[in-house]
Enzyme design. Sequence first.
Site, PDB file in Angstrom:
ATOM      1  N   LYS A  83      75.485  37.794  18.568  1.00  0.00           N
ATOM      2  CA  LYS A  83      74.232  38.498  18.255  1.00  0.00           C
ATOM      3  C   LYS A  83      74.452  39.950  17.805  1.00  0.00           C
ATOM      4  O   LYS A  83      73.667  40.494  17.043  1.00  0.00           O
ATOM      5  CB  LYS A  83      73.298  38.469  19.469  1.00  0.00           C
ATOM      6  CG  LYS A  83      72.652  37.109  19.714  1.00  0.00           C
ATOM      7  CD  LYS A  83      71.631  37.182  20.841  1.00  0.00           C
ATOM      8  CE  LYS A  83      70.951  35.836  21.027  1.00  0.00           C
ATOM      9  NZ  LYS A  83      69.884  35.874  22.028  1.00  0.00           N
ATOM     10  N   ASP A 119      63.498  37.357  19.734  1.00  0.00           N
ATOM     11  CA  ASP A 119      63.434  37.086  21.180  1.00  0.00           C
ATOM     12  C   ASP A 119      62.308  37.910  21.819  1.00  0.00           C
ATOM     13  O   ASP A 119      61.471  37.378  22.546  1.00  0.00           O
ATOM     14  CB  ASP A 119      64.768  37.456  21.856  1.00  0.00           C
ATOM     15  CG  ASP A 119      65.808  36.347  21.717  1.00  0.00           C
ATOM     16  OD1 ASP A 119      65.412  35.179  21.519  1.00  0.00           O
ATOM     17  OD2 ASP A 119      67.005  36.657  21.809  1.00  0.00           O
ATOM     18  N   ALA A 143      69.323  43.917  32.448  1.00  0.00           N
ATOM     19  CA  ALA A 143      69.518  44.821  31.310  1.00  0.00           C
ATOM     20  C   ALA A 143      70.517  44.219  30.325  1.00  0.00           C
ATOM     21  O   ALA A 143      71.304  44.928  29.705  1.00  0.00           O
ATOM     22  CB  ALA A 143      70.005  46.184  31.811  1.00  0.00           C
ATOM     23  N   ASN A 166      68.560  47.154  37.324  1.00  0.00           N
ATOM     24  CA  ASN A 166      69.724  46.313  37.021  1.00  0.00           C
ATOM     25  C   ASN A 166      70.853  46.556  38.014  1.00  0.00           C
ATOM     26  O   ASN A 166      71.032  47.659  38.521  1.00  0.00           O
ATOM     27  CB  ASN A 166      70.222  46.584  35.596  1.00  0.00           C
ATOM     28  CG  ASN A 166      71.138  45.475  35.121  1.00  0.00           C
ATOM     29  OD1 ASN A 166      70.811  44.297  35.256  1.00  0.00           O
ATOM     30  ND2 ASN A 166      72.288  45.831  34.583  1.00  0.00           N
ATOM     31  N   THR A 168      74.054  46.604  37.430  1.00  0.00           N
ATOM     32  CA  THR A 168      74.924  47.659  36.891  1.00  0.00           C
ATOM     33  C   THR A 168      74.009  48.702  36.247  1.00  0.00           C
ATOM     34  O   THR A 168      73.470  48.487  35.154  1.00  0.00           O
ATOM     35  CB  THR A 168      75.891  47.068  35.839  1.00  0.00           C
ATOM     36  OG1 THR A 168      76.497  45.895  36.394  1.00  0.00           O
ATOM     37  CG2 THR A 168      76.942  48.067  35.424  1.00  0.00           C
ATOM     38  N   SER A 170      74.402  51.464  34.783  1.00  0.00           N
ATOM     39  CA  SER A 170      74.754  52.040  33.475  1.00  0.00           C
ATOM     40  C   SER A 170      74.243  51.162  32.322  1.00  0.00           C
ATOM     41  O   SER A 170      73.928  51.677  31.245  1.00  0.00           O
ATOM     42  CB  SER A 170      76.268  52.236  33.359  1.00  0.00           C
ATOM     43  OG  SER A 170      76.915  50.993  33.469  1.00  0.00           O
TER      44      SER A 170
HETATM   45  P1  NDP Z   1      73.350  38.792  29.546  1.00  0.00           P
HETATM   46  O1  NDP Z   1      74.606  38.197  30.028  1.00  0.00           O
HETATM   47  O2  NDP Z   1      73.346  39.691  28.366  1.00  0.00           O
HETATM   48  O3  NDP Z   1      72.665  39.611  30.767  1.00  0.00           O
HETATM   49  C1  NDP Z   1      72.570  39.070  32.043  1.00  0.00           C
HETATM   50  C2  NDP Z   1      71.772  40.001  32.945  1.00  0.00           C
HETATM   51  O4  NDP Z   1      71.611  39.370  34.222  1.00  0.00           O
HETATM   52  C3  NDP Z   1      72.457  41.333  33.216  1.00  0.00           C
HETATM   53  O5  NDP Z   1      71.490  42.338  33.367  1.00  0.00           O
HETATM   54  C4  NDP Z   1      73.163  41.072  34.553  1.00  0.00           C
HETATM   55  O6  NDP Z   1      73.402  42.231  35.290  1.00  0.00           O
HETATM   56  C5  NDP Z   1      72.119  40.237  35.247  1.00  0.00           C
HETATM   57  N1  NDP Z   1      72.656  39.403  36.305  1.00  0.00           N
HETATM   58  C6  NDP Z   1      73.483  38.335  36.181  1.00  0.00           C
HETATM   59  N2  NDP Z   1      73.755  37.809  37.387  1.00  0.00           N
HETATM   60  C7  NDP Z   1      73.096  38.575  38.312  1.00  0.00           C
HETATM   61  C8  NDP Z   1      72.976  38.532  39.721  1.00  0.00           C
HETATM   62  N3  NDP Z   1      73.593  37.597  40.455  1.00  0.00           N
HETATM   63  N4  NDP Z   1      72.199  39.443  40.323  1.00  0.00           N
HETATM   64  C9  NDP Z   1      71.549  40.377  39.589  1.00  0.00           C
HETATM   65  N5  NDP Z   1      71.621  40.474  38.245  1.00  0.00           N
HETATM   66  C10 NDP Z   1      72.386  39.579  37.616  1.00  0.00           C
HETATM   67  O7  NDP Z   1      72.376  37.560  29.313  1.00  0.00           O
HETATM   68  P2  NDP Z   1      71.081  37.496  28.347  1.00  0.00           P
HETATM   69  O8  NDP Z   1      70.293  38.734  28.547  1.00  0.00           O
HETATM   70  O9  NDP Z   1      71.487  37.105  26.995  1.00  0.00           O
HETATM   71  O10 NDP Z   1      70.332  36.249  28.983  1.00  0.00           O
HETATM   72  C11 NDP Z   1      69.644  36.367  30.226  1.00  0.00           C
HETATM   73  C12 NDP Z   1      68.809  35.132  30.417  1.00  0.00           C
HETATM   74  O11 NDP Z   1      67.804  35.071  29.424  1.00  0.00           O
HETATM   75  C13 NDP Z   1      69.600  33.812  30.308  1.00  0.00           C
HETATM   76  O12 NDP Z   1      69.169  32.954  31.335  1.00  0.00           O
HETATM   77  C14 NDP Z   1      69.170  33.276  28.949  1.00  0.00           C
HETATM   78  O13 NDP Z   1      69.218  31.881  28.892  1.00  0.00           O
HETATM   79  C15 NDP Z   1      67.735  33.770  28.904  1.00  0.00           C
HETATM   80  N6  NDP Z   1      67.188  33.853  27.560  1.00  0.00           N
HETATM   81  C16 NDP Z   1      65.993  33.236  27.344  1.00  0.00           C
HETATM   82  C17 NDP Z   1      65.420  33.271  26.127  1.00  0.00           C
HETATM   83  C18 NDP Z   1      64.133  32.566  25.925  1.00  0.00           C
HETATM   84  O14 NDP Z   1      63.739  32.413  24.772  1.00  0.00           O
HETATM   85  N7  NDP Z   1      63.442  32.174  26.980  1.00  0.00           N
HETATM   86  C19 NDP Z   1      66.033  33.977  24.984  1.00  0.00           C
HETATM   87  C20 NDP Z   1      67.266  34.653  25.328  1.00  0.00           C
HETATM   88  C21 NDP Z   1      67.819  34.556  26.572  1.00  0.00           C
HETATM   89  P3  NDP Z   1      74.683  43.189  34.976  1.00  0.00           P
HETATM   90  O15 NDP Z   1      74.301  44.042  33.811  1.00  0.00           O
HETATM   91  O16 NDP Z   1      74.876  43.937  36.216  1.00  0.00           O
HETATM   92  O17 NDP Z   1      75.827  42.261  34.672  1.00  0.00           O
END
Ligand code: NDP
Length: 296
Positions: A83, A119, A143, A166, A168, A170
Amino acid sequence: MNKEYSMVRKEALMKGPLEALFCCIGDPVVGNPTQLMMEATFEAMNFPARYLTCTVDSSQVKEAIEGMKALQFSGGNVTAPHKVSVIPFLDDLSESARLSQAVNCIIVKEGRYIGDNTDGKGFLRAIEEIKSVEGMRVLVLGAGGAARAIITELALHKASSITIANRTLSHAQQIIDQIGSSVSTTLTAQPFVEPFTIDSGYDLVVQATSVGLFKPEERLDLIWEKQNNKEKTIAADVVFNPVETRFLIEAEQEGTIPVDGLGMLVFQGAIAVDQWTGQVADTVSMREALLEAFEL
Ligand code: NDP
């Protein structure tokens, strides 16, 4: 496939113009249901088109875009992990894609491949089926890419404030640094530590982490303060499989209006189809196709 659509496609092949070509590029893409959703609406619209799901290695994103151009694809979708890395190979970006620095959709205008991000727009449309986001006080949990697209769109549509919580910190701050100066919405970052208390007074709470995806029992440990707004708080999850997540079940028990991630998924696709075809996508058949796919 219904007979009428089969005829429409045959005619396109034999008499032209040829069927429009679309694809989704990412890696991995197995398990991504976009193709089924797109094929469902093309059939419902009687729009002659083919949609392919393509594995593209991270070292070949440039070649993939050049290939799409050479083969005269009419548009496409971009999914993880491309992306962001696709951006240098596109001819231009929409405002949403520029601000969020992520592209999930390619629109072709006069031969130019323009990166867009639908999105956040899809999310916005799912919420605005209930209420306008203008003036809303919003809490976003997460985030990552999805949160970034949603925050960008909510800010472009004049949410009053957005708190980004979030794990993390940062990563939340990076979003603020990236878009804060371009929007009038007040953006604040907050550390997410469980158990996490959701203060009262939010109009919209968005679960935008990946927690719960494909894991029906996985949940964030959240404590909801009694919501004392005049109008009910909306609680939206981005996770679409399962459709009914633990977050949504618990949020509804707290008296909020739940909005599932399927709405965002359908609408982000529908907005792309509207732009690709100049026609209105059939969101009912898209939602049905997704639900059917998730049963597999
Ligand atoms: P990313 O990997 O970019 O981000 C994941 C986020 O989740 C980060 O903020 C991460 O925190 C946080 N996270 C992960 N595990 C934990 C945990 N155990 N506790 C707290 N925070 C956590 O993923 P995306 O943003 O691309 O996707 C996120 C979700 O959105 C997915 O489930 C995806 O399928 C869904 N999605 C849905 C769409 C829709 O159309 N409905 C479209 C796009 C995505 P940290 O920064 O600390 O790692």
